[in-house]
Design a protein around this motif. Structure first.
Motif, PDB file in Angstrom:
ATOM      1  N   ALA A  62      25.867  18.000  56.601  1.00  0.00           N
ATOM      2  CA  ALA A  62      26.803  18.848  55.863  1.00  0.00           C
ATOM      3  C   ALA A  62      26.802  20.229  56.494  1.00  0.00           C
ATOM      4  CB  ALA A  62      26.388  18.956  54.395  1.00  0.00           C
ATOM      5  N   VAL A  68      28.150  23.764  55.384  1.00  0.00           N
ATOM      6  CA  VAL A  68      28.704  24.449  54.215  1.00  0.00           C
ATOM      7  C   VAL A  68      29.243  25.800  54.655  1.00  0.00           C
ATOM      8  CG1 VAL A  68      28.264  25.202  51.852  1.00  0.00           C
ATOM      9  CG2 VAL A  68      26.952  23.290  52.821  1.00  0.00           C
ATOM     10  N   PHE A 122      32.523  21.810  54.496  1.00  0.00           N
ATOM     11  CA  PHE A 122      32.875  22.284  53.155  1.00  0.00           C
ATOM     12  C   PHE A 122      33.557  23.640  53.249  1.00  0.00           C
ATOM     13  CE2 PHE A 122      29.511  19.230  52.530  1.00  0.00           C
ATOM     14  CZ  PHE A 122      29.986  18.486  51.454  1.00  0.00           C
ATOM     15  N   ARG A 133      37.334  25.953  51.429  1.00  0.00           N
ATOM     16  CA  ARG A 133      38.158  26.089  50.232  1.00  0.00           C
ATOM     17  C   ARG A 133      39.496  26.717  50.589  1.00  0.00           C
ATOM     18  NH1 ARG A 133      34.041  30.582  47.657  1.00  0.00           N
ATOM     19  NH2 ARG A 133      34.378  32.211  49.235  1.00  0.00           N
ATOM     20  N   LEU A 177      40.896  25.086  53.939  1.00  0.00           N
ATOM     21  CA  LEU A 177      40.543  23.690  53.688  1.00  0.00           C
ATOM     22  C   LEU A 177      41.771  22.796  53.748  1.00  0.00           C
ATOM     23  CD1 LEU A 177      38.679  21.392  52.775  1.00  0.00           C
ATOM     24  CD2 LEU A 177      38.999  22.160  50.413  1.00  0.00           C
ATOM     25  N   ALA A 198      36.689  17.176  55.669  1.00  0.00           N
ATOM     26  CA  ALA A 198      36.443  18.449  54.994  1.00  0.00           C
ATOM     27  C   ALA A 198      36.837  18.354  53.522  1.00  0.00           C
ATOM     28  CB  ALA A 198      37.237  19.562  55.674  1.00  0.00           C
ATOM     29  N   VAL A 199      35.991  18.896  52.656  1.00  0.00           N
ATOM     30  CA  VAL A 199      36.238  18.878  51.217  1.00  0.00           C
ATOM     31  C   VAL A 199      35.751  20.190  50.604  1.00  0.00           C
ATOM     32  CG1 VAL A 199      36.048  16.362  51.009  1.00  0.00           C
ATOM     33  CG2 VAL A 199      34.015  17.773  50.724  1.00  0.00           C
ATOM     34  N   ASN A 200      36.094  20.397  49.354  1.00  0.00           N
ATOM     35  CA  ASN A 200      35.562  21.528  48.596  1.00  0.00           C
ATOM     36  C   ASN A 200      34.109  21.249  48.240  1.00  0.00           C
ATOM     37  OD1 ASN A 200      34.961  23.099  45.952  1.00  0.00           O
ATOM     38  ND2 ASN A 200      36.882  24.001  46.679  1.00  0.00           N
ATOM     39  N   VAL A 201      33.282  22.272  48.247  1.00  0.00           N
ATOM     40  CA  VAL A 201      31.855  22.072  47.995  1.00  0.00           C
ATOM     41  C   VAL A 201      31.597  21.479  46.612  1.00  0.00           C
ATOM     42  CG1 VAL A 201      31.382  24.373  47.063  1.00  0.00           C
ATOM     43  CG2 VAL A 201      29.576  23.157  48.321  1.00  0.00           C
ATOM     44  N   ALA A 214      31.254  17.569  46.709  1.00  0.00           N
ATOM     45  CA  ALA A 214      30.259  16.949  47.595  1.00  0.00           C
ATOM     46  C   ALA A 214      29.781  15.631  47.016  1.00  0.00           C
ATOM     47  CB  ALA A 214      29.071  17.889  47.787  1.00  0.00           C
ATOM     48  N   LYS A 221      25.258  24.194  44.609  1.00  0.00           N
ATOM     49  CA  LYS A 221      26.318  23.190  44.600  1.00  0.00           C
ATOM     50  C   LYS A 221      25.967  21.968  45.449  1.00  0.00           C
ATOM     51  CE  LYS A 221      29.979  26.437  43.467  1.00  0.00           C
ATOM     52  NZ  LYS A 221      31.149  27.209  43.919  1.00  0.00           N
ATOM     53  N   MET A 222      25.011  22.120  46.388  1.00  0.00           N
ATOM     54  CA  MET A 222      24.605  21.004  47.241  1.00  0.00           C
ATOM     55  C   MET A 222      23.315  20.346  46.762  1.00  0.00           C
ATOM     56  SD  MET A 222      26.947  20.765  49.551  1.00  0.00           S
ATOM     57  CE  MET A 222      26.103  19.536  50.550  1.00  0.00           C
TER      58      MET A 222
END
Length: 284
Positions: free
Chosen positions: A4, A6, A29, A31, A35, A58-61, A64, A86-87
């Motif tokens: 990951a 971030v 990760f 936004r 993103l 790729a995604v928003n944190v 996850a 968040k992780m």
């Protein structure tokens, strides 16, 4: 290994792109519009006269999913604790955490938050988000520096950088190595922000101040951390001379764009007269 990254700004975006291009199992990760652009078109890297793109998961944190063997934090230093929180559900005590955020105390912060394996690290690169989905890297400067007591963990991360064909170093004295990076970025982030000008212009027009500020940081490192980086004063000045003249710093760019800045980590950490003068002026 599942990796990951971030934060897909100048540092994380470049790393994630290189990892993805080499075939690593990497998730980035980010936004907002950045993103969305990466999800739609992949991530684009502009390096001097060359440009290339690669697909990137790729995604928003907040979204996850799954377990990560390695988590590399490339967020601003003030966002590190929140990014870790968040992780946290996606790692365990066997995961390897590494922060490339600016500052010298990021590993210590992560160790207080987690029972995972924590390495110390920093990265040398001149890069920033040029526009949504696009990372601009200036010059040939790149080196990831990381290390720690867990030799196996260091080797695992080194293997990732080997696969991605990214230059890296694993010094035995990682604390001193991090201060060697910090002395440059703290001095020039502070000065470029204070004078609102480039690194090259600081070297040309504010050389004496830059040297004095670098000497202050070296003295602080020795007094408060027992780290001797006196030799880095001239090396930092030489580096400033070599980088592209118009190179900026992320803190200056954040000031220009009205964003939150890493003032505490880069200017407020060193309690010395000249640095305090700049810190107070920038903290208005």
């Amino acid at each position: 290994m599942r990796v990951a990254i971030v934060g897909l700004g100048g540092v994380g975006g470049y790393l994630a792109a290189m990892f993805a291009k080499s075939g690593c199992d990497v998730v980035g990760f980010a936004r907002g519009a950045h993103l969305e652009a990466i999800q739609k078109n992949g991530i684009t890297i502009v390096e001097d006269e060359t440009q290339w793109s690669t697909p990137l998961n790729a995604v928003n944190v907040n979204a996850a999913e799954g377990y990560f063997d390695v988590v590399i934090f490339c967020v601003k230093s003030y966002d590190l604790n929140d990014a870790y929180a968040k992780m946290a559900k996606n790692i365990d005590e066997n995961s390897i955490l590494l922060s490339f955020s600016n500052g010298v105390d990021n590993a210590q912060r992560l160790k207080k938050l987690s029972n995972a394996v924590v390495l110390e690290g920093c990265v040398y690169i001149l890069s920033h988000i040029e526009k949504a989905g696009v990372i601009r890297k200036k010059g040939k400067v790149f080196a990831a520096v990381f290390g720690g007591d867990d030799v196996n963990a260091v080797q695992k991360v080194a293997a990732l950088f080997e696969k991605a064909q990214l230059r890296y170093k694993t010094p035995s004295d990682i604390t001193t190595a991090i201060w060697k990076k910090y002395i440059f970025i703290a001095a020039f982030a502070t000065l470029t922000s204070y004078y609102d000008t480039s690194i090259g212009a600081i070297y040309e027009h504010h050389y004496d101040e830059a040297k004095a500020l670098l000497e202050e940081i070296a003295a602080f490192a020795k007094e408060h951390e027992g780290v001797n980086i006196d030799d880095e004063v001239q090396k930092a000045l030489d580096t400033a001379k070599k980088v592209p003249y118009d190179s900026s710093t992320s803190m200056r760019l954040d000031f220009q764009n009205g964003k939150k800045v890493e003032l505490e980590s880069l200017s407020g950490y060193v309690k010395k007269p000249l640095m305090l003068k700049f810190y107070k002026a920038l903290n208005l």
